[in-house]
Design a protein around this motif. Structure first.
Motif, PDB file in Angstrom:
ATOM      1  N   LYS A  79     -48.916   6.999 -22.717  1.00  0.00           N
ATOM      2  CA  LYS A  79     -49.677   7.880 -23.159  1.00  0.00           C
ATOM      3  C   LYS A  79     -51.107   7.003 -23.423  1.00  0.00           C
ATOM      4  O   LYS A  79     -51.970   7.622 -23.446  1.00  0.00           O
ATOM      5  N   LEU A  82     -52.615   6.936 -20.197  1.00  0.00           N
ATOM      6  CA  LEU A  82     -53.184   8.272 -19.545  1.00  0.00           C
ATOM      7  C   LEU A  82     -54.471   8.681 -20.341  1.00  0.00           C
ATOM      8  O   LEU A  82     -55.212   9.605 -19.700  1.00  0.00           O
ATOM      9  N   ASN A  83     -54.619   8.090 -21.596  1.00  0.00           N
ATOM     10  CA  ASN A  83     -55.951   8.438 -22.201  1.00  0.00           C
ATOM     11  C   ASN A  83     -56.927   7.681 -21.639  1.00  0.00           C
ATOM     12  O   ASN A  83     -58.367   7.963 -21.702  1.00  0.00           O
ATOM     13  N   ARG A 167     -50.614   7.915 -11.393  1.00  0.00           N
ATOM     14  CA  ARG A 167     -50.827   8.630 -12.496  1.00  0.00           C
ATOM     15  C   ARG A 167     -50.396  10.163 -12.654  1.00  0.00           C
ATOM     16  O   ARG A 167     -49.834  10.491 -13.752  1.00  0.00           O
ATOM     17  N   HIS A 168     -50.381  10.895 -11.673  1.00  0.00           N
ATOM     18  CA  HIS A 168     -49.846  12.351 -11.597  1.00  0.00           C
ATOM     19  C   HIS A 168     -48.465  12.493 -12.045  1.00  0.00           C
ATOM     20  O   HIS A 168     -48.373  13.256 -12.403  1.00  0.00           O
ATOM     21  N   GLU A 171     -48.261  12.436 -15.611  1.00  0.00           N
ATOM     22  CA  GLU A 171     -48.907  13.544 -16.223  1.00  0.00           C
ATOM     23  C   GLU A 171     -47.937  14.758 -15.903  1.00  0.00           C
ATOM     24  O   GLU A 171     -48.211  15.661 -16.956  1.00  0.00           O
ATOM     25  N   GLN A 172     -47.233  14.781 -15.112  1.00  0.00           N
ATOM     26  CA  GLN A 172     -46.435  16.064 -14.851  1.00  0.00           C
ATOM     27  C   GLN A 172     -44.992  15.729 -15.551  1.00  0.00           C
ATOM     28  O   GLN A 172     -44.017  16.854 -15.497  1.00  0.00           O
ATOM     29  N   ASN A 174     -42.884  15.729 -18.784  1.00  0.00           N
ATOM     30  CA  ASN A 174     -43.119  15.840 -20.291  1.00  0.00           C
ATOM     31  C   ASN A 174     -42.521  14.567 -20.965  1.00  0.00           C
ATOM     32  O   ASN A 174     -41.096  14.186 -21.320  1.00  0.00           O
TER      33      ASN A 174
END
Length: 241
Positions: A79, A82-83, A167-168, A171-172, A174
């Motif tokens: 997290k 991702l920020n 990254r993706h 992101e996908q 949960n």
């Protein structure tokens, strides 16, 4: 800021942390590193803070209140990453069981060879483990065979914790629904990525057991992996992931 960050969870890794960080920062490709420390009594975090003076724009530290499990440390780190704007997010142990030089090969698998998730695999080419007793090798190798049988994933090293995510992928997934904390956490992350049809690639590495510090493996972690895999597979049959 670099395009890749290596997340290193720590709990009482004072004997290893400086050496592993210097090894990462000495690589020909520049990586940032995030250390997620669970308030280590041996003052691992204090050592990292001291090293931040030398690597102020590459070394980051997050200290949690208490020991809360490997999986939650990585979720915290994911997290955090991702920020930021990182395109590649790595998992790596602090104890040199994962060779920092192999970060380059995992990065290449994702950056150049189009993998969505690159796994540093002990078992994709035979058994590449150094300094483990036979019982531990059998347990780990058997666990991966068990996971393949239950889940249908054709991953030879399902419990591996040396990984590069694009990254993706993160992101996908949960991240708030990732439930497990030990071996099962590593399996769950791969399984959720597999269900979403991401390209998972195994990169052969040599795993060398720690020579300093203490292993965090416990019977509860093993039990979680054994029973958690069945539960995870069962739930996947009845709802989307």
């Amino acid at each position: 800021m670099r395009d890749a960050v290596v997340i290193i969870p720590t709990y009482n890794e004072i004997e290893n942390i400086e050496a592993i960080l210097r090894a990462v920062f000495a690589l020909p490709k520049a990586f940032d590193v995030l250390v997620v420390d669970d308030n280590s009594p041996d003052l691992t975090a204090k050592k990292v803070k001291a090293l931040q003076q030398e690597f102020p724009d590459q070394l980051f530290l997050e200290v949690r209140a208490e020991k809360a499990g490997l999986g939650t440390a990585y979720i915290y780190g994911f997290k955090w990453a991702l920020n930021k704007k990182y395109q590649y997010v790595f998992e790596m142990d602090a104890d040199f069981s994962h060779n920092p030089k192999d970060l380059m090969r995992l990065y290449q698998a994702c950056h150049n060879d189009n993998a969505d998730l690159a796994i540093g695999s002990r078992y994709v080419k035979g058994v590449n483990v150094v300094n483990w007793p036979l019982s531990r090798v059998i347990l780990s190798y058997g666990a991966s065979m068990y996971v393949r049988f239950i889940t249908g994933m054709q991953i030879k090293d399902a419990t591996a914790g040396f990984i590069c995510y694009k990254r993706h992928v993160l992101e996908q997934l949960n991240l708030d629904k990732i439930k497990f904390v030990g071996y099962a956490f590593q399996i769950e992350m791969k399984f959720k990525a597999y269900l979403k049809k991401f390209k998972l690639v195994e990169v052969p590495v040599i795993f060398t057991d720690r020579t300093k510090g203490e292993s965090k493996l416990s019977s509860s972690i093993i039990s979680e992996a054994i029973f958690g895999v069945i539960s995870m597979k069962f739930k996947s049959l009845f709802k989307s992931n």
